[in-house]
Design an enzyme around this catalytic site. Structure first.
Site, mmCIF file in Angstrom:
data_model
loop_
_atom_site.group_PDB
_atom_site.id
_atom_site.type_symbol
_atom_site.label_atom_id
_atom_site.label_comp_id
_atom_site.label_asym_id
_atom_site.label_seq_id
_atom_site.Cartn_x
_atom_site.Cartn_y
_atom_site.Cartn_z
ATOM 1 N N HIS A 298 -3.144 -5.541 0.648
ATOM 2 C CA HIS A 298 -2.647 -5.881 1.988
ATOM 3 C C HIS A 298 -2.642 -7.389 2.205
ATOM 4 C CE1 HIS A 298 -2.562 -1.781 3.739
ATOM 5 N NE2 HIS A 298 -3.513 -1.549 2.852
ATOM 6 N N GLU B 196 -1.125 -8.999 4.396
ATOM 7 C CA GLU B 196 -1.168 -9.309 5.834
ATOM 8 C C GLU B 196 -2.599 -9.423 6.332
ATOM 9 O OE1 GLU B 196 -0.441 -6.466 4.511
ATOM 10 O OE2 GLU B 196 -1.359 -4.836 5.660
ATOM 11 N N CYS C 124 0.827 -1.211 0.000
ATOM 12 C CA CYS C 124 0.000 0.000 0.000
ATOM 13 C C CYS C 124 0.865 1.266 0.000
ATOM 14 C CB CYS C 124 -0.983 -0.030 1.172
ATOM 15 S SG CYS C 124 -2.382 1.094 0.937
#
Ligand code: MN
Length: 365
Positions: free
Chosen positions: A250, A252, A143
């Protein structure tokens, strides 16, 4: 084969070396063993109250731990030196998500739809990214991290692409309610790209999305490896680097909310880091240095070989007296540094080294 330049000199150095061993306790120092977990730096976003990370930072830490490595929350960097000092403690770095980048970083005035900027963090991230690239340290950027990488490489951003970027294809990149991730398709064309390897091949994938800034002009050396249906850049890589993978989404949070398979983004980072840090190449290098010591009659006859072995085994390649192995004036032929050894791709020849051991045991030549 070159002989030692000065036998008298080397005799003196050998004496000093032995004296140094007795007096300085140099051999008591040792580095951490190479079986340690890979240390993954997580870029600084601010100082946490009570040391408890915010949930976005924690998501990166969880992903790193799921991938079998250790996360290190990096301190604030204020210049190249402080970034370099912090990066010495880790094997790779994650440049994390967050606020809009200050457009001053790419020479633009603030646009009316620019949102919150955090100049203190911008400075820290700028130096971490710049120094990590100089060190060729493996980088995973997500990002804002992708946007930062692009700017560090000389590129520019849309400060608010929904109002600045013209397209006929409507893709929602941020939940208008600001509550949860939006999801949209991306296309990965090059099956050899890092993002393809992380995703499981070329093709179309649905990823999460929470951004209103995006790459405008691509930074130098970067290649685009994934795009959304509206053409917004969703992944870039830096082929000239060992491992630089940046995505606009993202992974994660994909791990937590969609599919644990997204851990591959982190395992690939960690594999790249272990190749450049302390994997099998390091044990090869240790074997090389041991053989180098064996080839040096000076060391054998002075009785210092065991001490050299201990330092080499501890991974301590640069402290006194192992640094003497790298000094061509001492042994006639210098040992390769670790960087040279890696560059030589494991091919080397141990030469015949100084034979002035004869001087040491008093027999002369
Ligand atoms: Mn997106």
């Amino acid at each position: 084969m070159k002989k030692c330049v000065s036998k008298t000199l080397s005799l003196l150095i050998a004496a000093a070396l032995l004296a140094g061993m007795l007096c300085t306790g140099a051999f008591a120092s040792s580095e951490e063993p190479s079986t340690e977990l890979v240390q993954v730096g997580v870029s600084w976003v601010g100082d946490f109250e009570d040391g408890v990370p915010d949930e976005d930072t924690q998501a990166y830490i969880d992903a790193v731990e799921l991938a079998g490595a250790e996360a290190v929350y990096l301190p604030q960097a204020t210049d190249a030196d402080s970034a370099a000092a912090a990066l010495e403690t880790v094997d790779c770095i994650i440049l994390t998500g967050g606020e809009d980048l200050d457009p001053a970083l790419y020479g633009e005035e603030p646009y009316e739809l620019l949102e919150t900027v955090n100049q203190v963090r911008d400075v820290s991230d700028y130096w971490y990214c710049t120094v990590a690239l100089e060190m060729d340290m493996p980088i995973l950027a997500t990002c804002r991290g992708l946007q930062l990488l692009n700017v560090v490489c000389g590129g520019t951003l849309y400060q608010d692409f929904p109002s600045q970027y013209e397209t006929d294809v409507e893709v929602i990149h941020r939940d208008p309610a600001g509550e949860d991730f939006a999801y949209h398709n991306i296309t990965v064309e090059d099956e050899t790209s890092l993002v393809a390897q992380a995703m499981g091949g070329a093709g179309e994938y649905e990823v999460n999305s929470w951004h209103h800034q995006a790459i405008k002009d691509l930074g130098e050396g970067l290649v685009v490896t994934a795009v959304a249906d509206d053409g917004i850049i969703e992944a870039v890589e830096l082929p000239e680097a060992s491992f630089v993978l940046a995505v606009q989404f993202h992974p994660e949070w994909m791990i937590q909310e969609v599919c644990e398979d997204y851990v591959t983004f982190f395992t690939m980072l960690i594999e790249a880091a272990s190749q450049t840090a302390s994997g099998t190449e390091e044990s090869d290098y240790q074997a090389y240095l041991m053989a180098f010591v064996d080839s040096c009659e000076d060391i054998r006859t002075s009785g210092a070989a065991e001490e050299f072995y201990a330092l080499i085994e501890a991974g301590d390649y640069v402290s006194f007296p192992v640094e003497m192995l790298f000094d061509a004036t001492w042994f006639g032929e210098a040992a390769m540094t670790y960087e040279e050894f890696v560059a030589a791709d494991g091919t080397y020849e141990i030469g015949e080294h100084a034979s002035n051991g004869a001087m040491l045991d008093g027999t002369g030549e």
